[in-house]
Design a protein around this motif. Structure first.
Motif, PDB file in Angstrom:
ATOM      1  N   ARG A  93      -3.276  10.271  -1.176  1.00  0.00           N
ATOM      2  CA  ARG A  93      -3.819   9.018  -1.696  1.00  0.00           C
ATOM      3  C   ARG A  93      -2.934   7.830  -1.311  1.00  0.00           C
ATOM      4  O   ARG A  93      -1.736   7.817  -1.619  1.00  0.00           O
ATOM      5  CB  ARG A  93      -3.950   9.077  -3.220  1.00  0.00           C
ATOM      6  CG  ARG A  93      -4.885  10.164  -3.713  1.00  0.00           C
ATOM      7  CD  ARG A  93      -4.948  10.171  -5.240  1.00  0.00           C
ATOM      8  NE  ARG A  93      -5.742  11.267  -5.765  1.00  0.00           N
ATOM      9  CZ  ARG A  93      -7.058  11.214  -5.953  1.00  0.00           C
ATOM     10  NH1 ARG A  93      -7.719  10.108  -5.665  1.00  0.00           N
ATOM     11  NH2 ARG A  93      -7.706  12.263  -6.445  1.00  0.00           N
ATOM     12  N   SER A 140      -7.297   2.935  -1.099  1.00  0.00           N
ATOM     13  CA  SER A 140      -7.890   2.132  -2.183  1.00  0.00           C
ATOM     14  C   SER A 140      -7.191   0.790  -2.311  1.00  0.00           C
ATOM     15  O   SER A 140      -6.001   0.728  -2.645  1.00  0.00           O
ATOM     16  CB  SER A 140      -7.780   2.886  -3.518  1.00  0.00           C
ATOM     17  OG  SER A 140      -8.345   4.171  -3.435  1.00  0.00           O
ATOM     18  N   THR A 141      -7.940  -0.278  -2.078  1.00  0.00           N
ATOM     19  CA  THR A 141      -7.420  -1.618  -2.362  1.00  0.00           C
ATOM     20  C   THR A 141      -8.373  -2.415  -3.262  1.00  0.00           C
ATOM     21  O   THR A 141      -7.951  -3.360  -3.921  1.00  0.00           O
ATOM     22  CB  THR A 141      -7.190  -2.426  -1.074  1.00  0.00           C
ATOM     23  OG1 THR A 141      -8.448  -2.755  -0.476  1.00  0.00           O
ATOM     24  CG2 THR A 141      -6.319  -1.670  -0.089  1.00  0.00           C
ATOM     25  N   PRO A 197      -5.869  -1.839  -7.778  1.00  0.00           N
ATOM     26  CA  PRO A 197      -6.956  -2.180  -6.852  1.00  0.00           C
ATOM     27  C   PRO A 197      -7.927  -3.183  -7.480  1.00  0.00           C
ATOM     28  O   PRO A 197      -8.290  -3.050  -8.656  1.00  0.00           O
ATOM     29  CB  PRO A 197      -7.643  -0.832  -6.604  1.00  0.00           C
ATOM     30  CG  PRO A 197      -6.604   0.188  -6.914  1.00  0.00           C
ATOM     31  CD  PRO A 197      -5.797  -0.392  -8.036  1.00  0.00           C
ATOM     32  N   THR A 249      -7.436   9.117   1.171  1.00  0.00           N
ATOM     33  CA  THR A 249      -8.124   8.021   0.488  1.00  0.00           C
ATOM     34  C   THR A 249      -7.301   6.741   0.602  1.00  0.00           C
ATOM     35  O   THR A 249      -6.069   6.775   0.516  1.00  0.00           O
ATOM     36  CB  THR A 249      -8.369   8.339  -1.001  1.00  0.00           C
ATOM     37  OG1 THR A 249      -7.117   8.362  -1.697  1.00  0.00           O
ATOM     38  CG2 THR A 249      -9.066   9.688  -1.158  1.00  0.00           C
ATOM     39  N   PRO A 260     -10.417   2.061  -7.427  1.00  0.00           N
ATOM     40  CA  PRO A 260      -9.798   3.392  -7.305  1.00  0.00           C
ATOM     41  C   PRO A 260     -10.838   4.421  -6.858  1.00  0.00           C
ATOM     42  O   PRO A 260     -12.012   4.348  -7.235  1.00  0.00           O
ATOM     43  CB  PRO A 260      -9.307   3.685  -8.733  1.00  0.00           C
ATOM     44  CG  PRO A 260      -9.315   2.364  -9.439  1.00  0.00           C
ATOM     45  CD  PRO A 260     -10.396   1.553  -8.813  1.00  0.00           C
ATOM     46  N   LEU A 272       0.870  -1.169   0.000  1.00  0.00           N
ATOM     47  CA  LEU A 272       0.000   0.000   0.000  1.00  0.00           C
ATOM     48  C   LEU A 272       0.912   1.225   0.000  1.00  0.00           C
ATOM     49  O   LEU A 272       1.659   1.460   0.952  1.00  0.00           O
ATOM     50  CB  LEU A 272      -0.903  -0.003   1.237  1.00  0.00           C
ATOM     51  CG  LEU A 272      -1.949   1.106   1.322  1.00  0.00           C
ATOM     52  CD1 LEU A 272      -2.999   0.954   0.222  1.00  0.00           C
ATOM     53  CD2 LEU A 272      -2.622   1.107   2.691  1.00  0.00           C
ATOM     54  N   SER A 313      -2.761   3.745  -2.019  1.00  0.00           N
ATOM     55  CA  SER A 313      -3.362   2.780  -2.934  1.00  0.00           C
ATOM     56  C   SER A 313      -2.368   1.677  -3.265  1.00  0.00           C
ATOM     57  O   SER A 313      -1.145   1.881  -3.219  1.00  0.00           O
ATOM     58  CB  SER A 313      -3.802   3.479  -4.230  1.00  0.00           C
ATOM     59  OG  SER A 313      -4.357   2.556  -5.150  1.00  0.00           O
ATOM     60  N   CYS A 331     -12.486   5.222   2.334  1.00  0.00           N
ATOM     61  CA  CYS A 331     -11.916   3.883   2.119  1.00  0.00           C
ATOM     62  C   CYS A 331     -12.685   3.126   1.048  1.00  0.00           C
ATOM     63  O   CYS A 331     -13.926   3.058   1.082  1.00  0.00           O
ATOM     64  CB  CYS A 331     -11.947   3.074   3.411  1.00  0.00           C
ATOM     65  SG  CYS A 331     -10.868   3.692   4.713  1.00  0.00           S
ATOM     66  N   SER A 332     -11.943   2.566   0.126  1.00  0.00           N
ATOM     67  CA  SER A 332     -12.495   1.613  -0.831  1.00  0.00           C
ATOM     68  C   SER A 332     -11.718   0.320  -0.625  1.00  0.00           C
ATOM     69  O   SER A 332     -10.694   0.070  -1.274  1.00  0.00           O
ATOM     70  CB  SER A 332     -12.325   2.135  -2.262  1.00  0.00           C
ATOM     71  OG  SER A 332     -12.747   1.157  -3.204  1.00  0.00           O
ATOM     72  N   THR A 333     -12.206  -0.492   0.290  1.00  0.00           N
ATOM     73  CA  THR A 333     -11.430  -1.652   0.716  1.00  0.00           C
ATOM     74  C   THR A 333     -12.322  -2.654   1.427  1.00  0.00           C
ATOM     75  O   THR A 333     -13.520  -2.407   1.621  1.00  0.00           O
ATOM     76  CB  THR A 333     -10.279  -1.210   1.646  1.00  0.00           C
ATOM     77  OG1 THR A 333      -9.446  -2.323   1.933  1.00  0.00           O
ATOM     78  CG2 THR A 333     -10.807  -0.617   2.950  1.00  0.00           C
TER      79      THR A 333
END
Length: 365
Positions: free
Chosen positions: A268, A248-249, A274, A246, A252, A227, A270, A313-315
């Protein structure tokens, strides 16, 4: 000898009753039953060499019929015969009780946070290699709330439910291994973690909703994408009061998702590519969590005027859960965890403060 035997039996029973009551009060019924088995086994084992009634009967007959030393020896011999069936039964109960106690001590308590749909470990425990009696699942269920628009009062109600359930889980699972799984709004997942600070979670279970539609266990592994912090701090306004962070995993987080935040500075984090189920290892989860906490700390040190960090969070849920466990109330700047909704004009329509004196405050996006 008779008095010693009687005292021993009373002591054994008293100790057993104490631990039995204690176990039941703590909700550990398995330990309570194990204690009962061990106690009954001990009592059978001890009295196999002669119980109180037989000893009393022996004394009466000795006084009444004994005319010589030989008579006394003969009478004592008759009453000193070991009850081998009772002895073996007692030993078996003791062994079974100890085995049952060890089995119950190795039980796994799993916290399952459900905010979208019912998804229980107990429905698919075989795919995880778990025995049906090896674990206990404790749910935090607020699925019905998803049909309502989130507001301050509804948030308060859900947070009260989460706090009550998590504290109960923490107390019940004390001394046992703990596990976590969950599919819910990220702000609620994150704040759930805050109620388990300095509490070890031994197993994480994630749900693969894209391919297998089954749970998998995070295990230890080596090959996983790092990450990365993709934002040089030189690009951040030194006088900024708000910073977006942010993470991201899985997908995005795009600039068009962040229009509502105006010209706020963005940092960011990431992985390079992702995708769903990026997190598959336990140590990978901890590495990612450490990276997020490291950046939260750096923001506080490098940008003295920052008052709020907006965490997007996008995870997978295990990461915000771990972040919540490690965000400090007073060491870190106020952190707001946001919920993403692609159908809304504002993609992050609401959030919750996860630390400090304003913890639990509802923030409208």
């Amino acid at each position: 000898m008779l008095i010693f035997l009687l005292i021993l039996i009373i002591v054994i029973i008293s100790i057993a009753i104490f631990f039995w009551i204690k176990s039941f009060k703590q909700g550990r019924k398995d330990e309570g039953f194990a204690t009962v088995f061990i106690t009954v086994g001990l009592e059978l084992f001890v009295t196999a060499f002669g119980d109180f009634y037989n000893k009393l009967k022996e004394i009466i007959i000795l006084v009444r019929d004994s005319q010589s030393v030989n008579d006394s020896l003969r009478i004592s011999s008759e009453f000193s015969q070991v009850n081998y069936i009772q002895l073996v039964a007692g030993l078996l109960l003791i062994v079974f009780g100890l085995f049952f106690l060890r089995y119950s001590k190795n039980k796994l308590y799993i916290l399952n946070v459900n905010g979208y749909f019912t998804n229980r470990i107990e429905d698919s425990f075989k795919t995880l290699g778990l025995s049906q009696f090896q674990f206990k699942e404790r749910e935090v269920d607020f699925i019905n709330e998803k049909k309502y628009k989130m507001d301050a009062q509804r948030t308060v109600d859900i947070l009260e439910l989460i706090e009550r359930k998590v504290k109960s889980f923490k107390e019940e699972s004390k001394g046992y291994e703990r596990g976590y799984t969950g599919i819910a709004h990220i702000p609620f997942i994150t704040i759930t973690g805050t109620f388990l600070k300095r509490t070890s979670i031994h197993k994480y279970f994630e749900f693969d909703k894209k391919e297998t539609e089954e749970f998998y266990t995070l295990k230890k592994g080596r090959k996983y994408p790092p990450l990365k912090n993709n934002t040089p701090y030189s690009q951040i306004d030194i006088n900024a009061t708000d910073i977006i962070l942010t993470v991201s995993t899985t997908t995005p987080i795009l600039d068009e998702h962040l229009i509502q935040f105006g010209n706020m500075n963005i940092i960011r984090l990431s992985v390079d590519l992702p995708k769903d189920n990026t997190i598959i290892y336990w140590n990978q989860l901890l590495d990612y969590k450490n990276k997020v906490i490291e950046v939260l700390n750096e923001i506080g040190l490098k940008f003295s005027r920052v008052k709020r960090i907006h965490l997007l969070c996008s995870t997978q849920s295990c990461l915000p859960f771990e972040i919540g466990k490690n965000v400090e109330d007073y060491r870190n700047i106020k952190v707001i965890s946001y919920h993403f909704d692609v159908q809304e004009d504002k993609k992050y329509p609401w959030g919750i403060v996860i630390n400090g004196t304003d913890k639990g405050e509802f923030i409208e996006g």
